[in-house]
Design an enzyme around this catalytic site. Structure first.
Site, short mmCIF file in Angstrom:
data_model
loop_
_atom_site.label_atom_id
_atom_site.label_comp_id
_atom_site.label_asym_id
_atom_site.label_seq_id
_atom_site.Cartn_x
_atom_site.Cartn_y
_atom_site.Cartn_z
N LYS A 1 -14.66 -4.42 8.06
CA LYS A 1 -15.24 -3.42 7.15
C LYS A 1 -16.71 -3.18 7.49
CE LYS A 1 -11.86 -4.50 3.61
NZ LYS A 1 -11.48 -5.47 2.58
N VAL B 1 -12.10 0.51 3.49
CA VAL B 1 -13.23 -0.24 2.93
C VAL B 1 -13.21 -0.06 1.41
CG1 VAL B 1 -15.72 -0.59 2.95
CG2 VAL B 1 -14.59 0.25 5.00
N GLU C 1 -4.33 -9.99 2.84
CA GLU C 1 -3.67 -9.36 3.99
C GLU C 1 -2.32 -10.04 4.22
OE1 GLU C 1 -5.29 -6.72 5.99
OE2 GLU C 1 -6.13 -6.84 4.00
N THR D 1 -11.97 2.69 -3.96
CA THR D 1 -13.33 2.96 -4.45
C THR D 1 -14.01 3.85 -3.41
OG1 THR D 1 -13.34 0.79 -5.50
CG2 THR D 1 -15.48 1.87 -5.21
N GLY E 1 -5.68 -4.16 -3.88
CA GLY E 1 -4.66 -3.97 -4.92
C GLY E 1 -3.81 -2.74 -4.64
N THR F 1 -5.16 3.43 5.67
CA THR F 1 -5.79 2.27 5.03
C THR F 1 -5.85 1.11 6.02
OG1 THR F 1 -3.62 1.54 4.25
CG2 THR F 1 -4.94 2.85 2.73
N GLY G 1 -1.19 -9.31 -4.50
CA GLY G 1 -1.22 -8.23 -3.50
C GLY G 1 -2.61 -7.94 -2.96
N VAL H 1 0.83 -1.21 0.00
CA VAL H 1 0.00 0.00 0.00
C VAL H 1 0.86 1.27 0.00
CG1 VAL H 1 -1.79 1.27 1.23
CG2 VAL H 1 -1.88 -1.22 1.15
N ASP I 1 -11.50 -9.77 7.95
CA ASP I 1 -11.33 -8.53 7.19
C ASP I 1 -12.69 -7.94 6.82
OD1 ASP I 1 -9.51 -6.78 5.29
OD2 ASP I 1 -11.15 -7.54 4.07
N1 HSE Z 1 -7.21 -8.13 1.91
C1 HSE Z 1 -8.19 -7.15 1.62
C2 HSE Z 1 -9.14 -7.69 0.56
C3 HSE Z 1 -7.50 -5.93 1.13
O1 HSE Z 1 -8.82 -8.71 -0.02
O2 HSE Z 1 -10.21 -7.14 0.36
C4 HSE Z 1 -8.32 -4.69 1.14
O3 HSE Z 1 -8.80 -4.40 2.43
#
Ligand code: HSE
Length: 344
Positions: free
Chosen positions: A226, A154, A211, A158, A323, A125, A208, A14, A222
Site C-alpha cells: 500500500k 488501499v 489476506e 475508504t 472487510g 482491489t 474477512g 471481495v 500488505d
Molecule cells: N488484509 C488487508 C488488511 C485487507 O487487513 O488491511 C485490505 O487490503
C-alpha cells in the site's frame, strides 16, 4: 441511462461484497444514470460462468451460500478463464478481486493486462498488479482509451485514492503517514485487551480482514504494498517493494502490549513515505506511540492516513481498511467513476 456490462473475477470475500453492494446501491446507481448488468463471474472455487443477458447478483449469492456451483445457474455458460469469457461475450468493466500475489502479480496481473489489452475498463482491489506493474498497466490503459482504477487496493472502500486524485490535485502532497493494514490494527487492539496473538489472528481471519495468506498482513507485506501504491500514484515516487523498509508485528506479544497500554502507550503498525527532493524514504514498522498520537486512538480494522501538503498542511482520512462490504464498495465506487468519465 447507460448499461455497464460487468464481469467479476474472484468471487470470494471481495467479489461477493461487490455483488452485495451492486444490489444495495442499485437505485442510487440508477439515479446517476448507471445501470449494471453482471455478465459473468470467474472463480474456480465456485464455478466460472457468463451470461450476456445478465446474472442476478442475489441469485449468485444465494447459490454460493448454499454450496451450489455457479455452473448450475439456469441459462449461464461455463467458461474456462478470462480469455475464454472475453471471446464469448462483450464486457465493459472487469472487477478484479482475486487474491493478492505480491511476488509476481499472479493471475490478477494476467487478468488486468488481458482486460486492458481487450479495451475493457478495470476496477481492481488486487494490490499485486498495482504495486508491481502500475506504470506499465496505466500506459496500456491510456493506449486503449480505458480506465484503470484501484480504489480498493488501499484502505478498502475508504476513498483515499479518490481524495488524492481529485481533492488534493495540485495541493503539493509531499509525504504521508498512517495505519494501512486493518488486520494488524485489529490484532493489536485485541491483544491490548487481553487476547493472545493466535486468537486475534483467527478472529481477523473469521471476520474477512486478513489476506488469503495472513503472513502478508502480519509480516508487513500488505502495508508495504500500500505504501508503494500510494507513493507511486500520489507522490509520483516510482518505488518498488524492495525500496520499503519493512518490519511486521510478529515479534510483538500480548503481555508487552498490555503493559505498555497501562503506561499510556499503544503499538501501531505505521506506514509512511516522503519525498525530499530526489530522495525517497518509505517504511512499515511497529511503533510505540503516546496515546496523544491520532494513530494510537485508532482501534479495530480501521485505517487512518495523514497527507502532508503544501497548500493545506495536514489532511487526514479515516475509515475501514478491510472487510467485505467496505472493499466491495470500492469496486462500485470505481465503476461510478468510470461511468462519470465515459466519453472523455
Ligand atoms: N488484509 C488487508 C488488511 C485487507 O487487513 O488491511 C485490505 O487490503
Amino acid at each position: 441511462m447507460r448499461t455497464w456490462r460487468v464481469l467479476i473475477a474472484g468471487f470470494g470475500t471481495v467479489g461477493r461484497g461487490a455483488a452485495e453492494r451492486l444490489v444495495a446501491a442499485r437505485s442510487e446507481l440508477a439515479a446517476r444514470g448507471c445501470d449494471v448488468r453482471l455478465v459473468g463471474v470467474l472463480d474456480p472455487a465456485v464455478g466460472s460462468v457468463v451470461c450476456p443477458q445478465g446474472l442476478a447478483p442475489e441469485r449468485l449469492l444465494s447459490m454460493v451460500g448454499q454450496g451450489a456451483r455457479l455452473t448450475e445457474y439456469p441459462g449461464a455458460e461455463a467458461v474456462a478463464d478470462l480469455s475464454d469469457a472475453l471471446d464469448r461475450i462483450d464486457v465493459d468493466v472487469l472487477f478484479e478481486a482475486t487474491p493478492t500475489d505480491l511476488t509476481n502479480g499472479g493471475v490478477g496481473l494476467e487478468h488486468v493486462r488481458a482486460a486492458l489489452a481487450a479495451g475493457v475498463h478495470v476496477a481492481t482491489t488486487n494490490k499485486g498488479p498495482i504495486a508491481l506493474r502500475h506504470a506499465e498497466l496505466a500506459e496500456l490503459a491510456r493506449e486503449r482509451g480505458v480506465q484503470l482504477r484501484a480504489e480498493g487496493t488501499v484502505m478498502s472502500g475508504t476513498p483515499v485514492l479518490n481524495l488524492a486524485e481529485v481533492g488534493l490535485a495540485g495541493a503539493g502532497v509531499h509525504s504521508f503517514r498512517g495505519v494501512l493494514n486493518g488486520t494488524c490494527n485489529f490484532m493489536l487492539s485485541e491483544m491490548e485487551s487481553g487476547r493472545s496473538y493466535a486468537e486475534a489472528l483467527a478472529e481477523a481471519q473469521r471476520l474477512g480482514y486478513a489476506e488469503t495468506d495472513p503472513a502478508g498482513d502480519v509480516e508487513g507485506h500488505d502495508a508495504a504494498a500500500k505504501v508503494v501504491i500510494l507513493a507511486n500514484l500520489v507522490l509520483g515516487a516510482e518505488l518498488t517493494l524492495e525500496d520499503v523498509r519493512r518490519e511486521g508485528i510478529t515479534g510483538l506479544d500480548a503481555g508487552r502490549l498490555q503493559d505498555d497500554a497501562a503506561l499510556g502507550y499503544r503499538w501501531r503498525l505505521v506506514a509512511e513515505a516522503r519525498r525530499e527532493g530526489e530522495r525517497r524514504h518509505a517504511a512499515v514498522a511497529p511503533v510505540r506511540l503516546p496515546s496523544s498520537d491520532p494513530l494510537a486512538a485508532l482501534t479495530g480494522p480501521g485505517n487512518l492516513l495523514v497527507f502532508e501538503t503544501e497548500a493545506l498542511g495536514s489532511v487526514s482520512i479515516a475509515g475501514p481498511g478491510a472487510g467485505r462490504a467496505a472493499t466491495g464498495h470500492a469496486l462500485v465506487a470505481d465503476l461510478v467513476a468510470i461511468h462519470g468519465g465515459a466519453g472523455r
